[in-house]
Motif scaffolding. Structure first.
Motif, short mmCIF file in Angstrom:
data_model
loop_
_atom_site.label_atom_id
_atom_site.label_comp_id
_atom_site.label_asym_id
_atom_site.label_seq_id
_atom_site.Cartn_x
_atom_site.Cartn_y
_atom_site.Cartn_z
N GLU A 131 -45.18 -40.32 14.40
CA GLU A 131 -46.29 -39.57 14.73
C GLU A 131 -47.36 -39.97 16.14
O GLU A 131 -47.71 -38.99 16.30
CB GLU A 131 -46.87 -39.17 13.28
CG GLU A 131 -46.17 -38.95 12.32
CD GLU A 131 -47.03 -39.27 11.73
OE1 GLU A 131 -48.05 -39.98 10.77
OE2 GLU A 131 -46.55 -38.80 9.53
N SER B 147 -49.17 -36.58 16.56
CA SER B 147 -49.97 -35.84 15.42
C SER B 147 -50.41 -36.37 14.41
O SER B 147 -51.05 -35.96 13.73
CB SER B 147 -47.90 -34.68 14.58
OG SER B 147 -47.01 -36.82 14.42
N SER B 148 -50.46 -37.83 14.40
CA SER B 148 -51.55 -38.51 13.59
C SER B 148 -52.63 -38.57 14.41
O SER B 148 -53.32 -39.82 14.20
CB SER B 148 -50.86 -39.85 13.44
OG SER B 148 -50.51 -40.56 14.03
#
Length: 515
Positions: free
Chosen positions: A464, A469-470
């Motif tokens: 991630e 994405s994080s």
């Protein structure tokens, strides 16, 4: 003019009617077997089932061939259905092609009994007997085997056509399968062999193999040829036998062994002579002499046996046994450096046979008689005694094949429907599972993460972080200010003109003017 037109019209109607009747109930001729034995009407009832009536042979052939070409495999039931449905010459050619495909597939060992019988009856009805003989002779390529009933029909048909050599081919085929259990088939084989033997000087080349050998041109260079079957270096004295005279003699001997009477012993003696089994023939002659009963052996059979001895090429003493020109392997192979035994002294055997013949004539053990007449009488008595039982048994077998075929088709249809329904249910289940995962993703995310091992969880966090994405702006960027959504106030009624500033200002001016 009108009379001529009416005449030709009536002629065409009669011709078409005769042709249609010939197609429905073809006229048949028989040699020894009665017409009721052939069971033509019973055989046609297989086409009355809904499966056969709805099936189109050409379309079914296209689908069957496509399946063989794509998957290299097909169901034996499909081949049997096509063999029973085929009825024309073109469909017979397609059936030969399908049978060749089937013999190279993975399910070649799983065959149905009705498939072979339907193949033989189709070619018998169409009159393609020469092609059928070639197919029967080439077992590695087509693998077609005869049952007792089909073998009897073919031998009877060849006898009716005055082709005893082809009837002998059928008898030899039964001998190679060691299948003389049916009395009708066995005695028909005896009658065919004796008819061929006593019809003048027999031409053994008429019984030569119908399988064309692969001829490799001699170019003086070493050529590697691909062969499907490797011949066993050991000569088994049965399937490896290629000499037509030996095959004929063994057939006559094996068929005659079932009869412990005058005809059986006479056929055994002739068969052993043609088979060149001199030790067994000498033991048989000695047994007939010791039996000492009246009517032990036919004089004609002893004369034929002695003619065979006289015409057999004598091997000089001290020389090895000369192999037959029809056989590629020696009759007695040399194994482990052991030399083959010395050949039998045929001159001594001939003198012994003449001496036994004189002794048997003295005690009336050797009787006069006609071998063909005796064989014909025997086969007629056997047919009269057994044909009704064989016909009833074959009729029940036809019904059993039809019932088994219908049952298997229904079972496969149910299996196919269940598989298709299971596939449909599985597709729906997968769709519902995917939809459920989307709807309840955030509720179950923490639960899924708890199920992960520490290593897997760290790998997920690394992935991630790698793809962004994080990324959390509140943590990574301190300058980022998250806008707060104002809390909603209590609703109160506002007139329409107060909702717009321009309308509100115009309304205020109007009110001030009137004041």
């Amino acid at each position: 003019m009108a009379l001529n037109c009416r005449f030709f019209t009536a002629y065409r109607i009669a011709r078409d009617l005769r042709f249609s009747l010939a197609q429905i109930a073809p006229r048949r001729f028989y040699s020894l077997l009665p017409s009721a034995y052939h069971l033509d009407d019973v055989w046609r009832t297989r086409l009355d089932t809904p499966l056969m009536q709805q099936l189109r042979a050409e379309e079914f052939y296209v689908e069957l061939r496509k399946r063989f070409e794509i998957t290299k495999d097909a169901s034996p039931l499909d081949v049997e259905i096509f063999a029973n449905k085929a009825s024309r010459n073109e469909e017979a050619k397609h059936l030969v092609e399908i049978l060749e495909f089937f013999r190279t597939s993975n399910v070649t060992s799983v065959f149905r009994e009705g498939m072979h019988h339907a193949f033989v009856r189709l070619f018998l009805e169409l009159g393609n007997l020469d092609e059928l003989l070639k197919i029967l002779a080439n077992k590695p390529k087509y693998g077609l085997f005869l049952d007792h009933f089909a073998a009897s029909l073919l031998m009877d048909k060849f006898l009716q056509l005055k082709r005893p050599q082809d009837a002998v081919r059928i008898a030899i085929d039964q001998m190679l399968q060691e299948d003389f259990q049916s009395p009708v088939t066995r005695d028909l084989a005896l009658h065919c062999c004796i008819s061929f033997l006593t019809s003048g000087s027999p031409d053994w080349n008429l019984l030569a193999s119908l399988v064309e050998p692969v001829v490799v041109p001699d170019t003086g260079e070493e050529i590697i040829v691909y062969v499907r079957n490797i011949k066993n270096p050991f000569f088994d004295d049965h399937f490896d036998t290629a000499d037509p005279k030996h095959l004929f003699g063994k057939t006559l001997y094996m068929a005659g062994r079932a009869h412990n009477d005058l005809l059986g012993r006479s056929c055994q003696l002739i068969g052993l002579g043609l088979y060149e089994k001199w030790d067994k023939s000498a033991k048989l002659l000695q047994m007939c002499l010791e039996k000492g009963q009246e009517g032990t052996l036919l004089k004609e059979s002893l004369e034929i046996f002695m003619d065979i001895l006289k015409n057999t090429e004598k091997t000089p003493e001290g020389f090895p046994v000369k192999p037959s020109p029809f056989e590629t392997q020696p009759i007695i192979p040399v194994v482990g450096g052991i030399t083959p035994p010395a050949p039998v002294d045929l001159n001594a055997l001939l003198r012994k046979a003449e001496e036994i013949g004189r002794s048997m004539s003295a005690n009336k053990s050797l009787v006069d008689g006609s071998l063909p007449q005796l064989a014909e009488k025997q086969v007629k008595e056997t047919i009269e005694r057994n044909w009704q039982h064989d016909a009833e048994k074959q009729s029940a077998l036809y019904a059993s094949w039809t019932s088994s075929r219908e049952t298997e088709v229904d079972r496969l249809m149910r299996k196919f429907q269940i598989e298709e329904r299971l596939k449909e249910l599985q597709t729906q289940r997968n769709a519902l599972t995917a939809e459920e995962e989307v709807l309840f993703f955030f509720e179950r995310k923490n639960e899924w993460e708890k199920l992960l091992t520490p290593t897997a969880r760290q790998n997920m966090l690394d992935a991630e972080a790698a793809d962004g994405s994080s990324y959390d702006y509140r943590i990574e960027d301190p300058q980022y200010a998250v806008q707060q959504i104002p809390e909603p106030s209590t609703y109160r009624f506002v007139r329409w003109w107060k909702r717009d500033q321009a309308a509100y200002d115009a309304k205020q001016k109007e009110l001030d003017y009137h004041r």
